[in-house]
Scaffold this motif. Structure first.
Motif, PDB file in Angstrom:
ATOM      1  N   THR A  47       0.825  -1.221   0.000  1.00  0.00           N
ATOM      2  CA  THR A  47       0.000   0.000   0.000  1.00  0.00           C
ATOM      3  C   THR A  47       0.854   1.262   0.000  1.00  0.00           C
ATOM      4  N   GLN A  48       2.147   1.134   0.296  1.00  0.00           N
ATOM      5  CA  GLN A  48       3.054   2.280   0.320  1.00  0.00           C
ATOM      6  C   GLN A  48       4.283   1.964  -0.551  1.00  0.00           C
ATOM      7  N   PRO A  49       4.081   1.881  -1.857  1.00  0.00           N
ATOM      8  CA  PRO A  49       5.165   1.473  -2.764  1.00  0.00           C
ATOM      9  C   PRO A  49       6.376   2.403  -2.689  1.00  0.00           C
ATOM     10  N   ALA A  50       7.557   1.780  -2.693  1.00  0.00           N
ATOM     11  CA  ALA A  50       8.813   2.537  -2.647  1.00  0.00           C
ATOM     12  C   ALA A  50       9.250   2.855  -4.068  1.00  0.00           C
ATOM     13  N   GLY A  51       8.426   3.632  -4.751  1.00  0.00           N
ATOM     14  CA  GLY A  51       8.632   3.869  -6.179  1.00  0.00           C
ATOM     15  C   GLY A  51       9.876   4.629  -6.540  1.00  0.00           C
ATOM     16  N   GLU A  52      10.460   5.384  -5.602  1.00  0.00           N
ATOM     17  CA  GLU A  52      11.647   6.189  -5.917  1.00  0.00           C
ATOM     18  C   GLU A  52      12.947   5.405  -5.809  1.00  0.00           C
ATOM     19  N   GLU A  53      12.860   4.170  -5.368  1.00  0.00           N
ATOM     20  CA  GLU A  53      14.061   3.337  -5.291  1.00  0.00           C
ATOM     21  C   GLU A  53      14.636   3.132  -6.694  1.00  0.00           C
ATOM     22  N   VAL A  54      15.958   3.219  -6.807  1.00  0.00           N
ATOM     23  CA  VAL A  54      16.610   3.179  -8.126  1.00  0.00           C
ATOM     24  C   VAL A  54      17.131   1.785  -8.447  1.00  0.00           C
ATOM     25  N   VAL A  55      16.828   1.340  -9.649  1.00  0.00           N
ATOM     26  CA  VAL A  55      17.316   0.060 -10.168  1.00  0.00           C
ATOM     27  C   VAL A  55      18.482   0.334 -11.099  1.00  0.00           C
ATOM     28  N   THR A  56      19.586  -0.372 -10.886  1.00  0.00           N
ATOM     29  CA  THR A  56      20.781  -0.174 -11.715  1.00  0.00           C
ATOM     30  C   THR A  56      21.128  -1.390 -12.566  1.00  0.00           C
ATOM     31  N   ALA A  57      20.431  -2.514 -12.329  1.00  0.00           N
ATOM     32  CA  ALA A  57      20.708  -3.747 -13.078  1.00  0.00           C
ATOM     33  C   ALA A  57      19.540  -4.699 -12.869  1.00  0.00           C
ATOM     34  N   VAL A  58      19.595  -5.832 -13.555  1.00  0.00           N
ATOM     35  CA  VAL A  58      18.556  -6.856 -13.449  1.00  0.00           C
ATOM     36  C   VAL A  58      19.223  -8.200 -13.185  1.00  0.00           C
ATOM     37  N   ALA A  59      18.566  -9.026 -12.355  1.00  0.00           N
ATOM     38  CA  ALA A  59      19.086 -10.365 -12.090  1.00  0.00           C
ATOM     39  C   ALA A  59      17.936 -11.356 -12.009  1.00  0.00           C
ATOM     40  N   THR A  60      18.194 -12.588 -12.443  1.00  0.00           N
ATOM     41  CA  THR A  60      17.208 -13.663 -12.309  1.00  0.00           C
ATOM     42  C   THR A  60      17.697 -14.734 -11.341  1.00  0.00           C
ATOM     43  N   ASP A  61      18.872 -14.556 -10.772  1.00  0.00           N
ATOM     44  CA  ASP A  61      19.449 -15.489  -9.802  1.00  0.00           C
ATOM     45  C   ASP A  61      19.881 -14.689  -8.585  1.00  0.00           C
ATOM     46  N   ASN A  62      19.289 -14.971  -7.446  1.00  0.00           N
ATOM     47  CA  ASN A  62      19.595 -14.184  -6.243  1.00  0.00           C
ATOM     48  C   ASN A  62      21.048 -14.317  -5.813  1.00  0.00           C
ATOM     49  N   ARG A  63      21.720 -15.383  -6.265  1.00  0.00           N
ATOM     50  CA  ARG A  63      23.142 -15.567  -5.906  1.00  0.00           C
ATOM     51  C   ARG A  63      24.053 -14.597  -6.638  1.00  0.00           C
ATOM     52  N   HIS A  64      23.529 -13.934  -7.680  1.00  0.00           N
ATOM     53  CA  HIS A  64      24.345 -13.009  -8.472  1.00  0.00           C
ATOM     54  C   HIS A  64      24.100 -11.545  -8.111  1.00  0.00           C
ATOM     55  N   ILE A  65      23.333 -11.308  -7.091  1.00  0.00           N
ATOM     56  CA  ILE A  65      22.988  -9.935  -6.714  1.00  0.00           C
ATOM     57  C   ILE A  65      24.140  -9.282  -5.958  1.00  0.00           C
ATOM     58  N   LYS A  66      24.496  -8.092  -6.402  1.00  0.00           N
ATOM     59  CA  LYS A  66      25.572  -7.329  -5.774  1.00  0.00           C
ATOM     60  C   LYS A  66      25.057  -6.054  -5.123  1.00  0.00           C
ATOM     61  N   GLY A  67      23.861  -5.617  -5.527  1.00  0.00           N
ATOM     62  CA  GLY A  67      23.266  -4.404  -4.971  1.00  0.00           C
ATOM     63  C   GLY A  67      22.687  -3.534  -6.062  1.00  0.00           C
ATOM     64  N   GLY A  68      21.418  -3.145  -5.924  1.00  0.00           N
ATOM     65  CA  GLY A  68      20.770  -2.255  -6.879  1.00  0.00           C
ATOM     66  C   GLY A  68      19.971  -2.952  -7.958  1.00  0.00           C
ATOM     67  N   GLU A  69      19.928  -4.282  -7.951  1.00  0.00           N
ATOM     68  CA  GLU A  69      19.246  -5.016  -9.019  1.00  0.00           C
ATOM     69  C   GLU A  69      17.734  -5.100  -8.800  1.00  0.00           C
ATOM     70  N   LEU A  70      17.025  -5.230  -9.904  1.00  0.00           N
ATOM     71  CA  LEU A  70      15.644  -5.688  -9.892  1.00  0.00           C
ATOM     72  C   LEU A  70      15.714  -7.208 -10.026  1.00  0.00           C
ATOM     73  N   PHE A  71      15.194  -7.910  -9.022  1.00  0.00           N
ATOM     74  CA  PHE A  71      15.207  -9.368  -9.074  1.00  0.00           C
ATOM     75  C   PHE A  71      13.941  -9.840  -9.776  1.00  0.00           C
ATOM     76  N   VAL A  72      14.122 -10.473 -10.939  1.00  0.00           N
ATOM     77  CA  VAL A  72      12.996 -10.994 -11.706  1.00  0.00           C
ATOM     78  C   VAL A  72      12.790 -12.447 -11.281  1.00  0.00           C
ATOM     79  N   ALA A  73      11.688 -12.691 -10.571  1.00  0.00           N
ATOM     80  CA  ALA A  73      11.427 -14.015 -10.009  1.00  0.00           C
ATOM     81  C   ALA A  73      10.700 -14.875 -11.047  1.00  0.00           C
ATOM     82  N   ILE A  74      11.385 -15.890 -11.534  1.00  0.00           N
ATOM     83  CA  ILE A  74      10.839 -16.765 -12.573  1.00  0.00           C
ATOM     84  C   ILE A  74      10.674 -18.174 -12.009  1.00  0.00           C
TER      85      ILE A  74
END
Length: 472
Positions: free
Chosen positions: A20-47
């Motif tokens: 109900t209170q979306p954090a819309g101003e958070e900045v995405v700097t990359a995309v990842a589909t594997d949580n083990r590859h996250i370094k910070g700033g990614e949008l995690f696409v859950a497949i």
């Protein structure tokens, strides 16, 4: 990726926040589909895959530094403990990923490097090798992005696009297809400035329903090229040559046979005892000598395709020749030659279709002259009604080339085995990769030459990795 907020991403994908209170101003700097590859700033696409459901790792992704989550399974993501205010809900995360990549492609053209250009490569055979060669020779333009391995489908291509940022000068994309419409979808995400079509071969015949449909599918890259873009076509393949009428701009032909000498072509092709090709590269009045480190004469065409891209982008023939001669195999299991227990292993196990299987066997016969040759083959998948005849023809090729031993791995190779036995080839029929490994342990001797080849689903690539691991 050019920085984008979660709110902007939600708009791009027509998604909604779970909280109900979306954090819309958070900045995405990359995309990842594997949580083990996250370094910070990614949008995690859950497949949700066949074996692993990425939604289960949504909270872990956020804890690792992901900015937000993109999912089609709200309940599963929230059950993981993820903050709902950081979760964007969509109908299909892979389609949403394509929309994000499409948006980023527009930003790269408007806000990216002044010399930013996209190169797209397709073909039934050779596209990964050509992509790897392009990655080797185009570095002079500035920062470059090319996919690892074969990231060439509706998931892999967007992920590759999203690795590019405002400094990227060249984006090389491999584009694969197993149905009509696949390349239309990919070129809708990003239109190449330069498109390369290598060959129309008998791959995925079961899905396509015939070779002419394969040609129609590959032509979608030509029609999807950016207005006034350049299309590079293999003149030696009549179906590829015919695609010129669909080009939106200039067409450049390449020819390994030398039959077409007004584009980029080869002469004086020679194959060394180790299977490496050398040739003279021609373009206009210029020429240069190329010594490929890749094994197999079929790589001459791939090298010409890569050279064609470099030449239309401003390289000289000598520059292309020098860089092609320095290039090494960039992706695993593609005519990769190494030694095991004194034997020579030709690892071409990533995938297979009738044409690439023939090319691999010709390479085995050439490298194995005067030695015992062993073909370890898995099934060629997705051939549909043509499967029996195509597999039987491979048995005949084994006979014609004088291959000494066939190890048939797994199901589907009965026509190959029967034909090979008829021609007095020594045949071992084993049920799986494990049994093939055991057989090789006892069968292979010093100076033997062994080819590993089969469709990805046949698992022969697992045998290649096991042999390498055991030898370490």
């Amino acid at each position: 990726m050019i920085d984008t907020t979660l709110e902007q991403i939600a708009d791009i994908v027509n998604g909604s926040f779970a909280g109900t209170q979306p954090a819309g101003e958070e900045v995405v700097t990359a995309v990842a589909t594997d949580n083990r590859h996250i370094k910070g700033g990614e949008l995690f696409v859950a497949i949700k895959g066949e074996r692993v459901d990425g939604n289960r790792f949504a909270k872990a992704a956020l804890e690792a530094g992901a900015t937000g989550i993109l999912t089609a399974d709200r309940d599963a993501v929230l059950a993981s403990g993820a903050d709902p205010n950081l979760v964007i809900i969509v109908a299909d995360p892979i389609i949403a990923l394509g929309k994000i990549a499409q948006s980023q492609a527009h930003l790269l053209r408007s806000q990216g490097a002044q010399n930013f250009e996209v190169v797209g490569v397709t073909g039934s055979v050779g596209k990964t090798t050509t992509k790897d060669l392009l990655a080797e020779i185009l570095g002079w333009r500035g920062p470059m992005i090319a996919p690892p391995g074969s990231f060439n489908n509706e998931l892999g291509l967007p992920l590759t696009v999203l690795r590019a940022d405002s400094a990227t000068s060249t984006l090389v994309l491999e584009m694969g297809a197993d149905h009509i419409g696949n390349l239309k979808y990919l070129t809708d995400i990003v239109q190449p400035d330069i498109s390369v079509v290598l060959a129309v071969a008998r791959a995925h015949l079961g899905e396509f329903g015939g070779i002419e449909n394969v040609a129609q599918a590959k032509a979608e890259l030509v029609t999807g090229t950016r207005e006034n873009g350049i299309v590079i076509l293999n003149h030696d393949d009549e179906r590829v040559r015919a695609m010129a009428i669909h080009a939106p701009g200039k067409v450049v032909f390449f020819s390994a046979s030398g039959a077409h000498q007004s584009g980029v072509w080869a002469s004086d092709i020679e194959i060394s005892a180790s299977g490496h090709a050398s040739f003279i590269l021609h373009y206009g009045d210029e020429e240069g000598h190329v010594d490929l480190s890749l094994v197999g004469e079929h790589h001459v065409a791939n090298a010409l395709a890569a050279a064609s891209v470099g030449l239309v982008m401003g390289m000289t023939v000598n520059q292309c020749a020098q860089l092609l001669s320095q290039a090494r195999a960039g992706s695993p299991h593609r005519m990769d030659v190494w030694h095991w227990r004194g034997a020579t292993i030709i690892d071409d196990s990533y995938n297979a279709n009738p044409d690439s299987m023939r090319a691999g066997l010709r390479g085995l016969a050439h490298v194995g002259q005067g030695k015992r040759t062993i073909a370890v083959l898995g099934q060629m998948l997705e051939l549909g009604a043509a499967s029996h005849d195509e597999h039987r023809s491979i048995g005949q090729v084994l006979i014609e080339l004088g291959i000494d031993v066939l190890i048939a791995v797994g199901p589907g190779l009965e026509p190959t085995v029967t034909a090979a036995k008829d021609g007095q080839v020594v045949v071992f029929d084993v049920p799986d990769v494990s049994k093939a490994h055991q057989l090789l342990d006892t069968l292979v001797s010093t100076d033997d030459v062994v080819l590993l080849k089969g469709s990805n689903g046949s698992g022969v690539w697992q045998l290649a990795e096991a042999l390498k691991e055991k030898d370490r």
